[in-house]
Design a protein around this motif. Structure first.
Motif, PDB file in Angstrom:
ATOM      1  N   PHE A  30      97.633  -0.084  99.492  1.00 49.15           N
ATOM      2  CA  PHE A  30      97.385   0.908  98.271  1.00 49.15           C
ATOM      3  C   PHE A  30      96.221   1.048  99.140  1.00 49.15           C
ATOM      4  O   PHE A  30      95.477   0.585  99.186  1.00 49.15           O
ATOM      5  CB  PHE A  30      97.199  -0.043  96.997  1.00 49.15           C
ATOM      6  CG  PHE A  30      98.609  -0.405  96.794  1.00 49.15           C
ATOM      7  CD1 PHE A  30      99.109   0.195  95.870  1.00 49.15           C
ATOM      8  CD2 PHE A  30      99.117  -1.755  97.476  1.00 49.15           C
ATOM      9  CE1 PHE A  30     100.480   0.406  95.586  1.00 49.15           C
ATOM     10  CE2 PHE A  30     100.371  -2.271  96.773  1.00 49.15           C
ATOM     11  CZ  PHE A  30     101.156  -1.255  96.247  1.00 49.15           C
ATOM     12  N   MET A  31      95.718   2.014  98.511  1.00 54.91           N
ATOM     13  CA  MET A  31      94.387   3.463  98.889  1.00 54.91           C
ATOM     14  C   MET A  31      93.676   2.064  98.197  1.00 54.91           C
ATOM     15  O   MET A  31      93.723   2.478  96.540  1.00 54.91           O
ATOM     16  CB  MET A  31      95.029   4.564  98.076  1.00 54.91           C
ATOM     17  CG  MET A  31      92.927   5.064  98.782  1.00 54.91           C
ATOM     18  SD  MET A  31      92.892   7.066  98.729  1.00 54.91           S
ATOM     19  CE  MET A  31      94.282   7.063 100.240  1.00 54.91           C
ATOM     20  N   PRO A  32      92.168   1.804  98.626  1.00 55.90           N
ATOM     21  CA  PRO A  32      91.278   1.181  97.832  1.00 55.90           C
ATOM     22  C   PRO A  32      89.980   1.938  97.442  1.00 55.90           C
ATOM     23  O   PRO A  32      90.378   3.565  97.986  1.00 55.90           O
ATOM     24  CB  PRO A  32      90.402   0.545  98.501  1.00 55.90           C
ATOM     25  CG  PRO A  32      90.541   1.327 100.082  1.00 55.90           C
ATOM     26  CD  PRO A  32      91.852   1.539  99.673  1.00 55.90           C
ATOM     27  N   ARG A  33      89.838   2.579  95.708  1.00 58.16           N
ATOM     28  CA  ARG A  33      88.676   3.400  95.309  1.00 58.16           C
ATOM     29  C   ARG A  33      87.603   3.103  95.233  1.00 58.16           C
ATOM     30  O   ARG A  33      86.998   1.345  94.810  1.00 58.16           O
ATOM     31  CB  ARG A  33      89.817   3.258  94.116  1.00 58.16           C
ATOM     32  CG  ARG A  33      91.047   4.279  93.541  1.00 58.16           C
ATOM     33  CD  ARG A  33      91.059   4.450  92.036  1.00 58.16           C
ATOM     34  NE  ARG A  33      92.505   4.518  92.303  1.00 58.16           N
ATOM     35  CZ  ARG A  33      92.745   6.195  92.343  1.00 58.16           C
ATOM     36  NH1 ARG A  33      92.152   7.023  92.632  1.00 58.16           N
ATOM     37  NH2 ARG A  33      94.366   6.194  92.033  1.00 58.16           N
ATOM     38  N   GLY A  34      86.351   4.067  95.270  1.00 58.59           N
ATOM     39  CA  GLY A  34      85.408   4.036  94.926  1.00 58.59           C
ATOM     40  C   GLY A  34      84.911   3.848  93.698  1.00 58.59           C
ATOM     41  O   GLY A  34      85.507   3.900  92.121  1.00 58.59           O
TER      42      GLY A  34
END
Length: 270
Positions: A30-34
């Motif tokens: 899952f793409m991490p979020r900033g």
């Protein structure tokens, strides 16, 4: 007096923290979020101009504001030029450039019966009950079935839509829209492909809560927009430069920002 921009940024950052906390260490399916960021200027303008294609509820539209974020990159990627480039004869006239006509949405491409099973129950736009039904139906299908549908839509839209820049189509450097019908053929650039795939997948029963738009830089340095979908195994990308649904980590892209599904909120991708 409340500062609306600060409130919006705070909401985005909160969503980013919750989503980022679920990312796996090491391999990240899952793409991490900033942190929270402003929506791409093309998306913000689309939502003010075409609520249906934007796909956000009115409550979320209010969060979009009226100012495009400064410094947003144009998602003008069309990839490699086609064998027969879009000719000037297809470009709009000067009068059309001043006020671009709405894109003509194509009829959804027919999919196999097993690919669209269950879509008939999702027929009330914005209905909480319909959204719940869509999610339950989608989650009940195996990932193999889900990927089959994703690949069908990705390949069909990639084939049906011809590559053309916003400058050629609308006389503007950035104009998010569904693909435009010109002389019986559909044309668009990267974000137009993504919006049409989202439209077709929702029509086929995929819940909007699983879909989001994302912006990245390709290996060629082009700013590029794609559609992302979250499955149990991770985040996958539907791309006009790739025939198959692809895990986000497998693409040689530098990810910039991504929409929080079903909302006006966007976060950086880290």
């Amino acid at each position: 007096m409340f500062n609306t921009r600060n409130i919006v940024t705070g909401l985005i950052s909160a969503a980013a923290l919750m989503a980022g906390a679920s990312a796996h260490a090491g391999s990240m399916p899952f793409m991490p979020r900033g942190e929270g960021v402003g929506a791409p200027m093309g998306f913000a303008e689309l939502c003010r101009r075409d609520v249906a294609t934007c796909g956000l509820p009115s409550g979320q539209l209010a969060l979009m504001g009226v100012d495009a974020p400064a410094g947003s990159a144009l998602t003008s990627s069309v990839g490699a030029q086609p064998a027969s480039p879009f000719q000037a004869a297809h470009a709009v006239s000067t009068s059309e450039e001043a006020s671009p006509p709405p894109a003509v949405a194509p009829t959804p491409i027919a999919l196999s019966e097993d690919a669209i099973a269950g879509q008939g129950s999702v027929n009330v736009a914005g209905s909480e009950a319909a959204a719940t039904t869509a999610l339950m139906t989608w989650m009940s299908r195996s990932e193999r079935e889900q990927l089959k549908l994703l690949n069908q839509v990705n390949q069909l839209v990639n084939r049906e839509v011809k590559k053309a820049s916003d400058l050629d189509l609308y006389g503007q450097p950035e104009y998010w829209s569904l693909p435009r019908l010109v002389d019986g053929k559909l044309y668009g650039d990267c974000e137009d492909y993504a919006l049409e795939k989202r439209r077709q997948l929702i029509a086929a029963g995929v819940p909007q809560s699983a879909l989001s738009l994302a912006v990245a830089f390709t290996a060629r340095g082009e700013s590029h927009a794609v559609l992302m979908i979250s499955l149990k195994s991770g985040d996958w990308v539907l791309d006009n430069l790739t025939p198959w649904a692809t895990p986000w980590e497998d693409l040689n892209y530098r990810w910039v920002e991504r929409q929080v599904p079903g909302t006006a909120l966007w976060t950086s991708a880290t």
